[in-house]
Design a protein around this motif. Sequence first.
Motif, short mmCIF file in Angstrom:
data_model
loop_
_atom_site.label_atom_id
_atom_site.label_comp_id
_atom_site.label_asym_id
_atom_site.label_seq_id
_atom_site.Cartn_x
_atom_site.Cartn_y
_atom_site.Cartn_z
N GLU A 31 25.33 40.00 43.38
CA GLU A 31 26.10 39.13 42.29
C GLU A 31 27.55 39.69 42.04
O GLU A 31 28.35 38.80 41.93
CB GLU A 31 25.10 38.88 41.05
CG GLU A 31 23.87 38.05 41.37
CD GLU A 31 24.22 36.81 41.83
OE1 GLU A 31 25.00 36.03 41.27
OE2 GLU A 31 23.40 36.55 42.78
N LEU A 32 27.64 41.00 41.78
CA LEU A 32 28.89 41.56 41.32
C LEU A 32 29.82 41.02 42.43
O LEU A 32 31.00 40.87 42.45
CB LEU A 32 28.67 42.90 40.83
CG LEU A 32 28.27 43.21 39.62
CD1 LEU A 32 28.00 44.56 39.35
CD2 LEU A 32 29.42 42.67 38.46
N LYS A 34 29.60 38.83 44.76
CA LYS A 34 29.97 37.70 45.04
C LYS A 34 30.66 37.17 43.97
O LYS A 34 32.08 36.50 44.19
CB LYS A 34 28.74 36.88 44.66
CG LYS A 34 28.70 35.34 44.79
CD LYS A 34 27.40 34.59 44.72
CE LYS A 34 27.50 32.95 44.87
NZ LYS A 34 26.25 32.53 44.56
N GLN A 35 30.89 37.41 42.61
CA GLN A 35 31.83 37.18 41.60
C GLN A 35 33.26 37.68 41.87
O GLN A 35 34.15 37.16 41.19
CB GLN A 35 31.00 37.43 40.40
CG GLN A 35 29.97 36.77 39.84
CD GLN A 35 29.15 37.14 38.81
OE1 GLN A 35 29.65 38.12 38.01
NE2 GLN A 35 27.83 37.03 38.72
N THR A 36 33.17 38.99 42.17
CA THR A 36 34.40 39.72 42.24
C THR A 36 35.24 39.95 43.37
O THR A 36 36.40 40.26 43.56
CB THR A 36 34.35 41.06 41.72
OG1 THR A 36 33.27 41.98 42.48
CG2 THR A 36 33.65 41.19 40.18
N GLN A 37 34.57 39.58 44.39
CA GLN A 37 35.03 39.69 45.88
C GLN A 37 35.55 41.06 46.26
O GLN A 37 36.47 41.42 46.88
CB GLN A 37 36.14 38.71 46.05
CG GLN A 37 36.05 37.43 46.13
CD GLN A 37 34.70 37.00 47.01
OE1 GLN A 37 35.14 36.90 48.08
NE2 GLN A 37 33.66 36.49 46.56
N HIS A 127 29.73 47.61 37.94
CA HIS A 127 30.98 47.17 38.25
C HIS A 127 32.03 48.22 38.53
O HIS A 127 32.97 48.19 39.51
CB HIS A 127 31.34 46.29 37.10
CG HIS A 127 32.45 45.24 37.54
ND1 HIS A 127 33.02 44.71 36.56
CD2 HIS A 127 33.41 45.03 38.30
CE1 HIS A 127 34.04 43.67 37.30
NE2 HIS A 127 34.06 44.19 38.37
N SER A 171 37.34 46.62 35.72
CA SER A 171 35.98 46.02 35.16
C SER A 171 36.09 45.90 33.71
O SER A 171 34.84 45.71 33.28
CB SER A 171 35.09 47.15 35.68
OG SER A 171 35.38 48.42 34.89
N GLN A 173 36.52 43.51 31.79
CA GLN A 173 35.96 42.09 31.41
C GLN A 173 34.49 42.24 31.38
O GLN A 173 33.97 41.39 30.49
CB GLN A 173 36.47 40.95 32.35
CG GLN A 173 37.85 40.71 32.40
CD GLN A 173 38.65 40.59 30.96
OE1 GLN A 173 37.84 39.83 30.36
NE2 GLN A 173 39.90 41.18 30.97
N THR A 174 33.81 43.32 31.94
CA THR A 174 32.34 43.17 31.88
C THR A 174 31.91 44.17 30.98
O THR A 174 30.96 44.62 30.85
CB THR A 174 31.71 43.45 33.27
OG1 THR A 174 32.24 44.57 33.76
CG2 THR A 174 31.98 42.25 34.29
#
Length: 319
Positions: A31-32, A34-37, A127, A171, A173-174
């Motif tokens: 998922e990480l 996918k979201q962050t490329q 992340h 990272s 933002q997370t």
Amino acid sequence: MKNNLVISAQGFSDENTANIIANFTATLIKELVKQTQLNISKLKRVLISCDFESALADIAKEYGHESSSFTNNKQSVAIAQLLSKLTDNGLYSEFTLVLSVEFFYDLFNKDGSISLDHTSNIIHMMHHELIHIHEKNESRLDAGKLVDEYDDAILMTSTRSWSEFLANYMSAQTSTPKLIKMQLSSLETALIDIPKEIKSLVNRYKVGLLSLDEMYFNVKNKVKLIANLYGYAFGYMSSIKIEPNLYPPSLLDLLENTKLSSLLKKLAESFLELKDIFYQGKLSDYEMFENANKTIHSIYKLFGLTLDRQQGTLYIHVD
């Protein structure tokens, strides 16, 4: 994310717990990415271990490293470490991310059972680790560079502290209030304690209670710790707005009104310059760390040590 990433857990007494953590890790990484490329193309394995030190030693041996080391002191204890395998040409061929079971502390209930209700801290820490892989994949630095004792003290301190800065910057933002507060508190403790500890080490050497090698070894590790902890904290501080209540009582004063203050500001400027070069895809030469190297050298001088290299040999001059 490619399907050839192997995630394994070792040392768990309960197979179900091991499977839950491994499956959670696989989903989280997918998922990480996918979201962050992020580019984690050379990450081949994630090893989750109940014996972090032994797991690191095993992978280090497999990858042909002479030894493995990790941060373990009162200011900071490592629970994750990335190990790399190099080709004969000095290029990265693969990575293994070793995670201590303590990385997943928030998943454990008081009775030892597992719950996926509180995962925000783990998401951010993962992340951060994936950005380290992204950085190595995207930069064009010579991974096989031969490092002498002088480089270990100066260049490696610059590159590793900048890497920690970049990972937290990208990272942020997370991040969670808990982890931000923890990092800022660790930096505060280090800026209070470590200068005193270094002064004591140098004084003990001067009166003959420590050998030069022993004194220098300990001072070097403490300078590295200051730089790394500052990298962590400044990554947050320069990326997001941090609520005032998360700052420990004396940190801002320590960053403004101590002997280290001006040098840490210079280190911050170097971190930002290197970040911009990295974002442009141009981080290709260790000479780009020159300004950071000068600052690290000045930190040693602040504590009465001047490091010099002559014909590949490190010389340490003590004021």
